[in-house]
Scaffold this motif. Structure first.
Motif, PDB file in Angstrom:
ATOM      1  N   ASN A   1       0.866  -1.175   0.000  1.00  0.00           N
ATOM      2  CA  ASN A   1       0.000   0.000   0.000  1.00  0.00           C
ATOM      3  C   ASN A   1       0.906   1.229   0.000  1.00  0.00           C
ATOM      4  O   ASN A   1       1.905   1.254   0.713  1.00  0.00           O
ATOM      5  N   ILE A   2       0.562   2.205  -0.810  1.00  0.00           N
ATOM      6  CA  ILE A   2       1.403   3.394  -0.962  1.00  0.00           C
ATOM      7  C   ILE A   2       0.715   4.599  -0.334  1.00  0.00           C
ATOM      8  O   ILE A   2      -0.486   4.807  -0.510  1.00  0.00           O
ATOM      9  N   GLY A   3       1.498   5.402   0.387  1.00  0.00           N
ATOM     10  CA  GLY A   3       0.938   6.630   0.954  1.00  0.00           C
ATOM     11  C   GLY A   3       0.644   7.626  -0.147  1.00  0.00           C
ATOM     12  O   GLY A   3      -0.468   7.737  -0.650  1.00  0.00           O
TER      13      GLY A   3
ATOM     14  N   THR B   1      -9.205   5.826  -6.071  1.00  0.00           N
ATOM     15  CA  THR B   1      -9.807   7.006  -6.705  1.00  0.00           C
ATOM     16  C   THR B   1      -9.174   7.216  -8.078  1.00  0.00           C
ATOM     17  O   THR B   1      -8.221   6.532  -8.447  1.00  0.00           O
ATOM     18  N   GLY B   2      -9.689   8.192  -8.807  1.00  0.00           N
ATOM     19  CA  GLY B   2      -9.114   8.540 -10.100  1.00  0.00           C
ATOM     20  C   GLY B   2      -7.827   9.316  -9.978  1.00  0.00           C
ATOM     21  O   GLY B   2      -7.198   9.648 -10.984  1.00  0.00           O
ATOM     22  N   GLY B   3      -7.409   9.620  -8.738  1.00  0.00           N
ATOM     23  CA  GLY B   3      -6.125  10.254  -8.485  1.00  0.00           C
ATOM     24  C   GLY B   3      -5.926  11.587  -9.192  1.00  0.00           C
ATOM     25  O   GLY B   3      -6.850  12.382  -9.367  1.00  0.00           O
ATOM     26  N   PHE B   4      -4.701  11.810  -9.615  1.00  0.00           N
ATOM     27  CA  PHE B   4      -4.308  13.073 -10.220  1.00  0.00           C
ATOM     28  C   PHE B   4      -5.136  13.416 -11.464  1.00  0.00           C
ATOM     29  O   PHE B   4      -5.632  14.546 -11.589  1.00  0.00           O
ATOM     30  N   PRO B   5      -5.341  12.480 -12.405  1.00  0.00           N
ATOM     31  CA  PRO B   5      -6.138  12.824 -13.589  1.00  0.00           C
ATOM     32  C   PRO B   5      -7.563  13.249 -13.248  1.00  0.00           C
ATOM     33  O   PRO B   5      -8.099  14.194 -13.840  1.00  0.00           O
ATOM     34  N   ALA B   6      -8.186  12.561 -12.291  1.00  0.00           N
ATOM     35  CA  ALA B   6      -9.556  12.910 -11.918  1.00  0.00           C
ATOM     36  C   ALA B   6      -9.616  14.296 -11.289  1.00  0.00           C
ATOM     37  O   ALA B   6     -10.532  15.077 -11.558  1.00  0.00           O
ATOM     38  N   THR B   7      -8.621  14.596 -10.458  1.00  0.00           N
ATOM     39  CA  THR B   7      -8.570  15.916  -9.830  1.00  0.00           C
ATOM     40  C   THR B   7      -8.437  17.010 -10.888  1.00  0.00           C
ATOM     41  O   THR B   7      -9.122  18.032 -10.841  1.00  0.00           O
ATOM     42  N   LEU B   8      -7.554  16.781 -11.860  1.00  0.00           N
ATOM     43  CA  LEU B   8      -7.384  17.766 -12.930  1.00  0.00           C
ATOM     44  C   LEU B   8      -8.670  17.936 -13.729  1.00  0.00           C
ATOM     45  O   LEU B   8      -9.022  19.056 -14.138  1.00  0.00           O
TER      46      LEU B   8
ATOM     47  N   THR C   1      -1.167  -1.187  -4.314  1.00  0.00           N
ATOM     48  CA  THR C   1      -2.420  -0.472  -4.062  1.00  0.00           C
ATOM     49  C   THR C   1      -2.152   0.931  -3.539  1.00  0.00           C
ATOM     50  O   THR C   1      -1.188   1.179  -2.820  1.00  0.00           O
ATOM     51  N   THR C   2      -3.015   1.859  -3.930  1.00  0.00           N
ATOM     52  CA  THR C   2      -2.926   3.231  -3.473  1.00  0.00           C
ATOM     53  C   THR C   2      -4.318   3.850  -3.536  1.00  0.00           C
ATOM     54  O   THR C   2      -5.230   3.297  -4.162  1.00  0.00           O
ATOM     55  N   GLY C   3      -4.472   4.973  -2.909  1.00  0.00           N
ATOM     56  CA  GLY C   3      -5.753   5.674  -3.009  1.00  0.00           C
ATOM     57  C   GLY C   3      -5.679   6.840  -3.967  1.00  0.00           C
ATOM     58  O   GLY C   3      -6.709   7.372  -4.391  1.00  0.00           O
ATOM     59  N   VAL C   4      -4.452   7.269  -4.303  1.00  0.00           N
ATOM     60  CA  VAL C   4      -4.283   8.506  -5.065  1.00  0.00           C
ATOM     61  C   VAL C   4      -3.246   8.328  -6.168  1.00  0.00           C
ATOM     62  O   VAL C   4      -2.153   8.893  -6.115  1.00  0.00           O
ATOM     63  N   ALA C   5      -3.555   7.538  -7.172  1.00  0.00           N
ATOM     64  CA  ALA C   5      -2.622   7.299  -8.274  1.00  0.00           C
ATOM     65  C   ALA C   5      -2.284   8.587  -9.010  1.00  0.00           C
ATOM     66  O   ALA C   5      -3.135   9.451  -9.196  1.00  0.00           O
ATOM     67  N   ALA C   6      -1.007   8.684  -9.411  1.00  0.00           N
ATOM     68  CA  ALA C   6      -0.564   9.873 -10.140  1.00  0.00           C
ATOM     69  C   ALA C   6       0.204   9.538 -11.406  1.00  0.00           C
ATOM     70  O   ALA C   6       0.215  10.324 -12.349  1.00  0.00           O
TER      71      ALA C   6
ATOM     72  N   GLN D   1      -7.102   6.629   4.542  1.00  0.00           N
ATOM     73  CA  GLN D   1      -8.003   6.262   3.444  1.00  0.00           C
ATOM     74  C   GLN D   1      -7.411   5.135   2.598  1.00  0.00           C
ATOM     75  O   GLN D   1      -8.116   4.183   2.231  1.00  0.00           O
ATOM     76  N   ASN D   2      -6.122   5.224   2.324  1.00  0.00           N
ATOM     77  CA  ASN D   2      -5.488   4.208   1.485  1.00  0.00           C
ATOM     78  C   ASN D   2      -5.489   2.842   2.157  1.00  0.00           C
ATOM     79  O   ASN D   2      -5.823   1.822   1.529  1.00  0.00           O
ATOM     80  N   LEU D   3      -5.112   2.806   3.446  1.00  0.00           N
ATOM     81  CA  LEU D   3      -4.992   1.518   4.138  1.00  0.00           C
ATOM     82  C   LEU D   3      -6.354   0.918   4.452  1.00  0.00           C
ATOM     83  O   LEU D   3      -6.597  -0.264   4.199  1.00  0.00           O
TER      84      LEU D   3
END
Length: 329
Positions: A72-74, A113-120, A94-99, A278-280
């Motif tokens: 799991n990645i922070g 989550t959709g991470g960085f792309p979703a945020t953008l 696994t991660t919650g915030v892929a970039a 959230q990630n863990l």
């Protein structure tokens, strides 16, 4: 059950101990109240990356050698250095915030989550709705972030009819006034900050120094007391884009505050602590149907079958891991 956890901590420019503390609190809660994972207590094996490519690879290799069941990645801008090592050993990443690109397209890599792309994407739509013709995007000058901003950010902003000026700030930059001056000189309708707390402080101080009046779009780590104290008033009126809800009366938000209060009482609830939590805990929930032998393979197959999992501290958001959430990836 051994779960590896890689977090950016102890580096000279970036150190986020609150991410680890959030994950450790979620682990303790899961062990005490949820039966761990698959009825087995979770042993969290932490590796602290210096948030550079070399230490990221070192952490990945160490966890493979320790035969963890999943990683799991922070939060990181160097996933491209870790994903091939971990998934190459057939261990789920696994991660919650892929970039990074590798986090989205590699079999065996999962993001809640959709991470960085979703945020953008949400930022682009918001800029369009507010009538901005262009925005300046300040980002940490790290490979995954700058590549993502160019490859994913520019198309979504262009589709929204909003110009995007990407302004990379090298990690550890003490004064970004020159970069901020150049960006504000292009008269953007708004400014966007994507980076950790120290980065946010540096850019915000630069915006104050040049008397910039543009609205500010920020992500979770910018909205911490440490940043607010270092740049008083610089966040007034800012719009926060985050999948983490830490302050509302929603049941998930209340649970977050309760868990952190019980297991990490000295950790600030703002900033990036919610990311580790959230990630863990997202991993724990995604594996609620895990039965039988607990192996990397069984974890991977259970994750791929996970559907409509409630995102911890996510204000009602859910995630499904069947690989169809983001078209064309």
């Amino acid at each position: 059950m051994k779960i590896g956890f890689i977090t950016a901590e102890g580096g000279s420019a970036i150190s986020l101990p609150e991410v680890r503390e959030g994950a450790q609190a979620a682990t303790a809660y899961a062990n005490d109240h949820l039966g761990g994972i698959g009825g087995r207590p979770i042993q969290l094996v932490v590796c602290k990356s210096q948030e550079d490519a070399a230490s990221a690879r070192t952490c990945a290799n160490q966890l493979v050698e320790q035969k963890v069941t999943a990683v799991n990645i922070g939060t990181t801008a160097f996933a491209d250095s870790m994903v091939p090592v971990i998934t190459g050993a057939r261990i789920p990443y696994t991660t919650g915030v892929a970039a990074s690109g590798a986090e989205f397209v590699t079999d065996g890599a999962f993001s809640w989550t959709g991470g960085f792309p979703a945020t953008l994407g949400v930022m682009a739509q918001t800029a369009k709705d507010k009538g901005y013709k262009s925005v300046s995007l300040f980002v940490t000058d790290a490979p995954a972030v700058t590549a993502g901003a160019n490859a994913l950010g520019k198309p979504v902003f262009a589709k929204a009819g909003v110009g995007l000026d990407i302004v990379p700030i090298p990690v550890g930059t003490p004064d970004a006034t020159s970069q901020v001056t150049a960006a504000i000189g292009k008269k953007p309708g708004a400014v966007i900050l994507v980076g950790e707390g120290t980065f946010c402080t540096t850019v915000l101080k630069g915006l104050v120094a040049v008397d910039a009046t543009q609205p500010r779009f920020v992500i979770q780590p910018c909205l911490s007391k440490t940043v607010e104290d270092a740049a008083p008033g610089a966040l007034d009126g800012a719009t926060l884009f985050t999948p983490g809800d830490t302050e509302s009366d929603n049941a998930e938000s209340r649970l977050y505050r309760t868990v952190m209060g019980r297991y990490a009482p000295k950790t600030a609830l703002d900033g990036y602590a919610v990311t580790g939590y959230q990630n863990l805990l997202g991993l724990v929930r995604a594996l609620k149907d895990l039965t039988g032998d607990v192996t990397p393979a069984s974890v991977t197959s259970t994750l791929k079958a996970a559907k409509d999992v409630v995102l911890p501290a996510g204000d009602g958001l859910t995630f499904t891991c069947d690989g169809t959430a983001i078209p064309n990836l």
